[in-house]
Design an enzyme around this catalytic site. Structure first.
Site, PDB file in Angstrom:
ATOM      1  CG  ASN A 150      15.790  49.677   8.701  1.00 49.34           C
ATOM      2  OD1 ASN A 150      15.634  50.795   8.215  1.00 49.34           O
ATOM      3  ND2 ASN A 150      16.018  49.488   9.985  1.00 49.34           N
ATOM      4  CD  GLU A 248      16.396  55.797  14.470  1.00 52.58           C
ATOM      5  OE1 GLU A 248      17.270  55.119  15.062  1.00 52.58           O
ATOM      6  OE2 GLU A 248      15.668  55.350  13.591  1.00 52.58           O
ATOM      7  CB  CYS A 282      17.406  51.251  14.862  1.00 50.84           C
ATOM      8  SG  CYS A 282      17.955  51.709  13.244  1.00 50.84           S
ATOM      9  CD  GLU A 459      13.335  60.731  12.552  1.00 46.87           C
ATOM     10  OE1 GLU A 459      13.496  59.506  12.681  1.00 46.87           O
ATOM     11  OE2 GLU A 459      13.527  61.338  11.487  1.00 46.87           O
TER      12      GLU A 459
HETATM   13  C1  SIN Z   1      14.343  51.728  12.701  1.00 49.26           C
HETATM   14  O1  SIN Z   1      14.717  50.588  12.716  1.00 49.26           O
HETATM   15  O2  SIN Z   1      15.126  52.633  12.386  1.00 49.26           O
HETATM   16  C2  SIN Z   1      12.924  52.153  13.016  1.00 49.26           C
HETATM   17  C3  SIN Z   1      12.187  51.183  13.800  1.00 49.26           C
HETATM   18  C4  SIN Z   1      10.755  51.569  14.040  1.00 49.26           C
HETATM   19  O3  SIN Z   1      10.290  52.622  13.605  1.00 49.26           O
HETATM   20  O4  SIN Z   1      10.063  50.800  14.678  1.00 49.26           O
END
Ligand code: SIN
Length: 480
Positions: A150, A248, A282, A459
């Site tokens: 993604n 994550e 996510c 992170e």
């Molecule tokens: C993710 O969807 O894993 C990361 C989302 C983000 O960094 O904003």
């Protein structure tokens, strides 16, 4: 068709043991590139290279590493259009967002460079007069990163920037769906002067590569972004050699709108939190709770904004909604919509796959549902698609209980203009990332990571770099 290379020990590899890995454009199904299907032996060579390179990389100064990382950041910005187009072609991200991802990636290298330069240990007061006690930070060693489709570039930057800034080396295994951006990054790293073996990129079958890397006795850390299911499996595998993990994992973010919120602003923040990359992040808002008294007004504000979300070819500047990553993703989103309707939710708009001339059948209409029950699939699981479900609530305590009533806790959003309430609610939410009147809380300098089954480890920023270090304490006797 261009064969894009992997990077092992400073050499670009295009050779493949088996059938090459074909990369397809999710918007059209066309093959847009091929990558090597690396073997377990290739992965082991990359790990060997990372271990060898660590011996000299850890001796470079933080300032020298920061200079190289800033050079990589600058290179990403200069080549922004090439990277952005590659991201769009391999994962279907609308081009405007893909450009944003390139800048986001560059900012991870910059932030890691700065945090690496500021790493500190400590001096500890001793109870014994002639003793001095210090704690120093050292880089962990050779590490591995498994990255998702993604954010084909940014999730590598989020892991590699801090690893290299801390003095670690890394082997990256990008998603099979999106290895082309990783390959471009590998070439850029080489051109920017990152020494051989410090950054390695191997593509191919996940089980083969990850299995070989985790067995390698030099690997000191695994960083993974992906599903909770796979995270659990990796943590089990990593436990054999007690490899440190940063996981994550999935989310199921609540988005809470109180009646005292600036409703127009809240609707805008929700559009950002939900429809960024069509909900395939996510931290995407998955359950939207609106205080009952303003539900109708908020819904109207949301619908006006949803009308402006143009579906189309993700390479077009005007497109806000592109294709989902693959057929399985489309099937899951459709299942969530159908299941919500079965549970009594009212379909207000969208709800099916859009038909677009010359495009694949992976474009899902921005969908708005209202009501239903807390046991429907889209309330219990991450939808990872452009589907919004509105639930009415009546009290602060009730909504906090609903928001926390899931096994995961990555992100949560609260919209209110009452600062006391904002703090009260934020303190009670079980999530590692909070958007307080903010639908786009991600930042390279912030410690990103979840609670509960969303994983562990941070992170980004200073903590992201510290995760790639180990602490050693030194007790020294001083003659008086
Ligand atoms: C993710 O969807 O894993 C990361 C989302 C983000 O960094 O904003």
């Amino acid at each position: 068709m261009d064969f894009a290379p992997c990077l092992i020990d400073g050499c670009l590899h295009t050779a493949s043991d088996g059938a090459p890995l074909e990369v397809k454009n999710p918007a059209t199904n066309e093959v847009i590139g091929v990558m090597p299907m690396c073997s377990a032996a290739d992965a082991a060579s990359a790990a060997d290279a990372a271990v060898r390179a660590f011996a000299s990389w850890k001796r470079t100064t933080a300032a020298e590493r920061a200079r190289l990382l800033r050079t990589v950041a600058a290179r990403l910005r200069t080549a922004r259009d090439l990277f952005a187009k590659t991201i769009t072609l391999e994962c279907g991200k609308p081009i405007l967002e893909a450009r944003g991802e390139v800048e986001y990636s560059a900012s991870f290298f910059d932030a890691a460079a700065s945090a690496g330069e500021m790493l500190e240990g400590s001096t500890i007061a001793s109870r014994i007069a002639d003793r001095r006690v210090f704690a120093v930070r050292e880089p962990l060693g050779a590490t591995m990163a498994i990255t998702p489709w993604n954010f084909p570039l940014a999730m590598i930057a989020r892991k590699t920037g801090p690893a290299l800034a801390a003095g670690c080396t890394q082997v990256v295994k990008p998603s099979e769906e999106t290895p082309l951006s990783a390959s471009l990054l590998a070439q850029a790293m080489l051109e920017c002067g990152i020494p051989a073996g410090v950054f390695n990129c191997v593509t191919g079958d996940a089980a083969t590569i990850v299995g070989a890397l985790l067995k390698h006795e030099g690997m000191r850390k695994l960083s993974f972004t992906g599903s909770t299911e796979v995270g659990r499996l990796l943590a089990r595998q990593a436990s054999d050699r007690l490899v440190k993990c940063a996981l994550e994992l999935g989310g199921n973010a609540p988005f809470i709108v109180f009646a005292d919120a600036d409703l127009a602003r809240a609707a805008e923040q929700l559009i950002a939190a939900k429809f960024r990359f069509m909900g395939q992040t996510c931290i995407s808002a998955n359950r939207v709770y609106v205080e009952r008294g303003v539900l109708a007004q908020f819904t109207a504000l949301l619908e006006t904004r949803m009308d402006a979300l143009t579906i189309g070819d993700p390479l077009l500047e005007s497109t806000r909604i592109g294709p989902l990553i693959n057929d399985a993703a489309v099937a899951k989103v459709q299942r969530h919509v159908d299941d919500a309707i079965k549970h009594g939710a009212k379909l207000r708009r969208g709800g099916s796959v859009a038909r677009l001339a010359g495009m694949s059948r992976r474009f899902f209409e921005p969908t708005l549902l209202e009501g239903g029950s807390s046991s429907m699939a889209c309330a219990c699981e991450e939808t990872f698609g452009p589907v919004l479900t509105l639930h009415a609530f009546d009290s602060e305590q009730e909504v906090i209980t609903s928001a926390n009533a899931v096994s995961v806790g990555l992100a949560a959003y609260v919209m209110t203009q009452d600062s006391d309430r904002l703090w009260r609610v934020v303190e009670q939410l079980d999530a590692g990332v909070i958007g307080a009147n903010d639908g786009a809380p991600s930042a390279a300098e912030a410690p990103f990571g979840g609670f509960k089954e969303s994983g562990y480890g941070k992170e980004g920023g200073r903590m992201g770099v510290e995760e790639y270090t180990r602490v050693k304490y030194i007790s020294m006797r001083v003659r008086g």
